[in-house]
Design an enzyme around this catalytic site. Structure first.
Site, PDB file in Angstrom:
ATOM      1  N   ARG A 248      11.521  83.010  35.641  1.00  0.00           N
ATOM      2  CA  ARG A 248      12.938  82.668  35.689  1.00  0.00           C
ATOM      3  C   ARG A 248      13.407  82.195  34.311  1.00  0.00           C
ATOM      4  NH1 ARG A 248      10.482  80.639  40.359  1.00  0.00           N
ATOM      5  NH2 ARG A 248      11.252  81.584  42.288  1.00  0.00           N
ATOM      6  N   LYS A 275      10.909  76.286  40.646  1.00  0.00           N
ATOM      7  CA  LYS A 275      11.953  76.189  41.663  1.00  0.00           C
ATOM      8  C   LYS A 275      11.423  75.600  42.960  1.00  0.00           C
ATOM      9  CE  LYS A 275      15.341  79.002  44.164  1.00  0.00           C
ATOM     10  NZ  LYS A 275      15.899  80.353  44.353  1.00  0.00           N
ATOM     11  N   HIS A 337      18.380  86.565  34.787  1.00  0.00           N
ATOM     12  CA  HIS A 337      17.587  86.464  36.018  1.00  0.00           C
ATOM     13  C   HIS A 337      17.306  87.855  36.592  1.00  0.00           C
ATOM     14  CE1 HIS A 337      16.133  84.933  39.850  1.00  0.00           C
ATOM     15  NE2 HIS A 337      16.200  83.716  39.372  1.00  0.00           N
ATOM     16  N   ARG A 340      13.895  89.976  36.276  1.00  0.00           N
ATOM     17  CA  ARG A 340      12.866  89.895  37.324  1.00  0.00           C
ATOM     18  C   ARG A 340      13.071  90.999  38.353  1.00  0.00           C
ATOM     19  NH1 ARG A 340      10.571  85.003  38.785  1.00  0.00           N
ATOM     20  NH2 ARG A 340      11.568  84.953  40.840  1.00  0.00           N
ATOM     21  N   HIS A 363       7.439  83.719  44.406  1.00  0.00           N
ATOM     22  CA  HIS A 363       8.152  83.568  45.671  1.00  0.00           C
ATOM     23  C   HIS A 363       7.193  82.955  46.674  1.00  0.00           C
ATOM     24  CE1 HIS A 363      11.282  86.922  44.691  1.00  0.00           C
ATOM     25  NE2 HIS A 363      11.532  85.774  44.087  1.00  0.00           N
ATOM     26  N   TYR A 373      -4.117  81.244  49.664  1.00  0.00           N
ATOM     27  CA  TYR A 373      -4.885  82.430  49.269  1.00  0.00           C
ATOM     28  C   TYR A 373      -4.270  83.067  48.026  1.00  0.00           C
ATOM     29  CZ  TYR A 373      -6.933  87.139  49.686  1.00  0.00           C
ATOM     30  OH  TYR A 373      -7.590  88.318  49.438  1.00  0.00           O
TER      31      TYR A 373
END
Length: 416
Positions: A248, A275, A337, A340, A363, A373
């Site tokens: 970001r 974030k 942004h 991305r 995310h 994981y």
């Protein structure tokens, strides 16, 4: 037969001698003057609790600050309360609490308490945005308003002009933030219910708009424009760093040298700058390492990779890349942004595992086991994908003088 109490006079009070121990002079009907061994004289009202019948003293104040006549008036008001089965001390404490709500528990003060907690769960830039929005739109009219006096119509009227300007996203965020503040006040016992819980229904909903981004086949155009643009080397490296790392704008702009591990080829972004407030490790490709070597002579002796032009001791603004893109005529087509999004679309179209792409974009999903994981095994599995992405960028830059290309190093060295 009860002993008759002779009312006090100022002369009697002033002539009262000081003893080794405190003693009491009575004025009658519960009003007493306690003469302390240190010479001070304090008014008390002595009474029986209307329910428990327990003897209680309530302080009225010091003599002569509280004159005899005023002490009697106060004692009379306490007797009136007792006649209504109201305990004077409890009544006074209740009024003090109500006064405190008015003088101390104002909108701004409660918002500040809420903000001190909130800022630890969001990034520093977002926290600044939260407070700035309240300071600009809410506090000018509601700053000193008791939180208990806030009503839905009051806030709706306050936000109407913002809605009229078409700033619907601002209205949405303000209603969300005000609701969080009011919920905090409810949980703190300052108010009984949140009066703003449904106010968002009174405003137009902002239209959902996708982040401005180029399509994958427009990447060569972007790289050519960046290469030929008249921008500072730091800005150019910042844009390409964000593109290669898929991070970001604020994460890239605030990158620190101490977060880089050249040997492990990783960049570890701490939770407080993410974030979702969770550490993110980015595998560094050869192209990303080349960007670091390009920046080392400029900022290697400083804290931040991309120092601010105005104050090199701090980092570049998160809007630096956006400003540069607008100057390169990408306004309305691409925001920083959106870099991305180019990466995400390209990698998904190329058949890379969706979970790896999501992990690269930091995310965070709802599945905690899966997230754990992701943090372990996914790092090494992401490396080949990140290498492919960097090579893809470099191919799109061929002939366009990317910072990471050998041709560009020569040219950019002459163009600051």
């Amino acid at each position: 037969m009860a002993v008759k109490v002779i009312p006090l006079t100022d002369k009697k009070i002033n002539s009262a001698k000081i003893h080794d121990k405190d003693y009491v002079l009575s004025d009658g009907d519960g009003l007493q003057l306690r003469v302390r061994s240190n010479g001070s004289k304090i008014w008390n009202f002595n009474y029986k609790h209307p329910q428990t019948k327990k003897r209680i003293n309530i302080n009225i104040g010091k003599y002569p600050g509280v004159a005899l006549l005023n002490a009697r008036k106060k004692a009379l008001s306490y007797r009136d309360l007792l006649a209504q089965d109201i305990d004077p001390k409890e009544n006074r404490e209740k009024k003090l609490a109500e006064d405190k709500k008015i003088t101390e528990h104002t909108v701004k003060n409660v918002a500040l308490e809420w903000y001190e907690l909130k800022k630890h769960s969001v990034t520093a830039d977002y926290a600044t945005d939260i407070w700035r929005s309240l300071d600009r739109h809410i506090f000018p009219l509601l700053e000193n308003t008791p939180i208990s006096s806030v009503t839905a119509p009051m806030v709706i009227d306050l936000l109407r002009p913002i809605e009229a300007k078409g700033s619907l996203e601002t209205v949405k965020r303000l209603t969300q933030r005000l609701n969080e503040i009011m919920t905090y006040a409810v949980n703190g016992g300052l108010i009984f219910a949140n009066p703003l819980s449904g106010i968002k229904a009174n405003f137009k909903k902002p239209k959902k708009s996708h982040m401005l981004a180029l399509t994958p086949d427009e990447l060569p155009e972007l790289m050519m424009t960046i290469a030929n643009a008249s921008i500072k080397r730091t800005t150019r490296c910042l844009i390409e760093w964000q593109l290669h790392t898929m991070t970001r704008p604020s994460e890239s702009a605030g990158a620190k040298w101490e977060e880089i591990d050249i040997e492990a080829k990783t960049w570890t972004i701490p939770p407080e700058r993410m974030k979702k407030r969770r550490e993110h490790v980015v595998p560094l490709t050869d192209q990303a390492l080349t960007l670091l070597e390009t920046m080392r002579p400029i900022s290697g002796h400083r804290e931040y990779l991309f120092p601010s032009d105005r104050n090199p001791r701090t980092h570049a603004n998160s809007e630096t890349a956006n400003t540069a893109l607008r100057r390169m005529n990408f306004g309305g087509r691409l925001v920083s942004h959106g870099l991305r999004s180019i990466a995400s679309t390209t990698l998904n179209e190329q058949g890379f595992e969706a979970d790896l792409v999501e992990a690269a974009l930091a995310h965070v999903g709802d599945n905690q086991v899966r997230n754990a994981y992701n943090r372990t095994d996914y790092l090494e599995r992401r490396r080949p994908m990140m290498y492919w992405w960097s090579e893809h960028i470099e191919k799109a830059s061929q002939g366009n003088l990317s910072v990471t290309g050998f041709k560009s190093l020569k040219v950019i060295g002459d163009n600051f």
